[in-house]
Scaffold this motif. Structure first.
Motif, short mmCIF file in Angstrom:
data_model
loop_
_atom_site.label_atom_id
_atom_site.label_comp_id
_atom_site.label_asym_id
_atom_site.label_seq_id
_atom_site.Cartn_x
_atom_site.Cartn_y
_atom_site.Cartn_z
N ASP A 56 45.42 33.37 85.73
CA ASP A 56 46.08 34.67 85.57
C ASP A 56 45.16 35.68 84.88
O ASP A 56 44.34 35.31 84.03
CB ASP A 56 47.34 34.52 84.72
N THR A 57 45.35 36.93 85.24
CA THR A 57 44.56 38.01 84.63
C THR A 57 45.47 39.15 84.20
O THR A 57 46.57 39.33 84.74
CB THR A 57 43.50 38.55 85.61
N PHE A 58 44.97 39.91 83.24
CA PHE A 58 45.63 41.14 82.80
C PHE A 58 44.54 42.16 82.56
O PHE A 58 43.55 41.89 81.87
CB PHE A 58 46.43 40.91 81.52
N ASP A 59 44.67 43.33 83.15
CA ASP A 59 43.64 44.37 83.08
C ASP A 59 42.29 43.86 83.58
O ASP A 59 41.23 44.21 83.04
CB ASP A 59 43.50 44.92 81.66
N HIS A 171 55.49 43.32 82.04
CA HIS A 171 54.24 43.97 82.46
C HIS A 171 53.42 44.50 81.29
O HIS A 171 52.52 45.32 81.48
CB HIS A 171 54.53 45.11 83.46
N THR A 172 53.71 44.05 80.07
CA THR A 172 52.89 44.41 78.91
C THR A 172 51.99 43.24 78.55
O THR A 172 52.22 42.10 78.95
CB THR A 172 53.77 44.77 77.70
N ILE A 173 50.96 43.52 77.75
CA ILE A 173 50.07 42.46 77.31
C ILE A 173 50.82 41.43 76.48
O ILE A 173 50.55 40.23 76.55
CB ILE A 173 48.86 43.04 76.52
N GLU A 179 55.23 35.21 77.11
CA GLU A 179 56.47 34.86 77.81
C GLU A 179 56.19 33.94 78.99
O GLU A 179 56.24 34.33 80.16
CB GLU A 179 57.20 36.13 78.24
N ARG A 180 55.93 32.70 78.66
CA ARG A 180 55.62 31.67 79.66
C ARG A 180 56.47 30.45 79.33
O ARG A 180 56.55 30.03 78.18
CB ARG A 180 54.13 31.35 79.64
N TYR A 181 57.08 29.88 80.36
CA TYR A 181 58.09 28.86 80.13
C TYR A 181 57.72 27.52 80.76
O TYR A 181 58.59 26.72 81.09
CB TYR A 181 59.45 29.38 80.62
N CYS A 182 56.42 27.29 80.88
CA CYS A 182 55.95 25.97 81.29
C CYS A 182 54.50 25.81 80.87
O CYS A 182 53.81 26.78 80.55
CB CYS A 182 56.11 25.75 82.79
#
Length: 254
Positions: A56-59, A171-173, A179-182
């Motif tokens: 996964d990536t952000f920005d 959609h925020t950093i 917020e990950r559930y696994c």
């Protein structure tokens, strides 16, 4: 049990996908967490992640996290917590991945000050747990934390919240990093297992830290960027966990 599992299970509006239908296997409470995160080029982390997982990536960046905290009341369902076996500090090195549209956490290492918990977690969840010498002390709102697994991993420093609770928004950093559930773990030579968890929306607070020693990424051959990390603090979170499932077998049964 230190909290109402049925009430917790009923709080699902914040989840990105439905919680598991089957019975949960373990409960625990996490305390005094510091999330320290740095952006890292995708090409650096991609070779370290199994082919069955999407990094996964952000920005435009992958993210590497160091998270020290304390666990309490760790226990299997229907059994009580047992003193020091169920209460201990832990620190992990992690990044973020997705499979089957379920964003999760990939752990490079999890160090704990509890040899029995380390061995049970390795056997049950297949996670890379290690024994470490650790200490945690809280003075007012400041947490003093030490962890050492010679010669590969070490962290020492102090941290504290600097603001009130701010729940994350999509959609925020903040949401991306927490917020990950696994969680995902290797299974056999090429397989991957997924372990589901459930908890309320993270009660995040802005934080500051004075780091004395940070040698957590050398074990995977990564040098952290020379930038200030993104910091968040969470005082307490109640968590339910399910037995991990082989995602390859799960797909074959569909």
């Amino acid at each position: 049990m230190g909290f109402n599992a049925e009430k917790l299970l009923s709080e699902v509006d914040h989840r990105l996908y439905p919680r598991p239908d089957g019975p949960w296997a373990m409960s625990m409470t996490w305390h005094d967490l510091l999330f320290m995160h740095w952006p890292v080029p995708v090409e650096v982390l991609r070779p370290m992640i199994p082919a069955g997982l999407q990094l996964d990536t952000f920005d435009g960046s992958a993210w590497l996290g160091v998270v020290p905290f304390r666990m309490s009341d760790v226990r299997p369902r229907f059994l009580p917590s047992v003193g020091p076996v169920s209460n201990f500090p832990e620190i992990n090195l992690r990044t973020y991945v997705t499979a089957d549209d379920r964003p999760g956490v990939w752990f490079f290492s999890l160090d704990a000050h509890n040899s029995l918990a380390v061995r049970l977690a390795r056997a049950t969840f297949g996670l890379p747990y290690f024994d470490a010498t650790m200490s945690l002390k809280r003075e007012d709102d400041t947490v003093h934390y030490r962890s050492r697994r010679a010669p590969l991993a070490e962290f020492s420093g102090s941290y504290r919240p600097t603001a009130g609770i701010e729940r994350s928004h999509p959609h925020t950093i903040e949401a991306f990093l927490t917020e990950r559930y696994c969680l995902y773990a290797p299974w056999g030579k090429t397989g991957v297992r997924r372990g589901e968890v459930h908890h309320e929306l993270w009660p995040l607070r802005k934080a500051e830290a004075e780091v004395e020693t940070l040698q957590m990424t050398e074990q995977v051959g990564i040098t952290l960027p020379d930038t200030e990390p993104v910091l968040h603090f969470a005082e307490r979170l109640e968590v339910l966990a399910w037995v991990p499932e082989n995602t390859t077998d799960r797909k074959a049964r569909r």
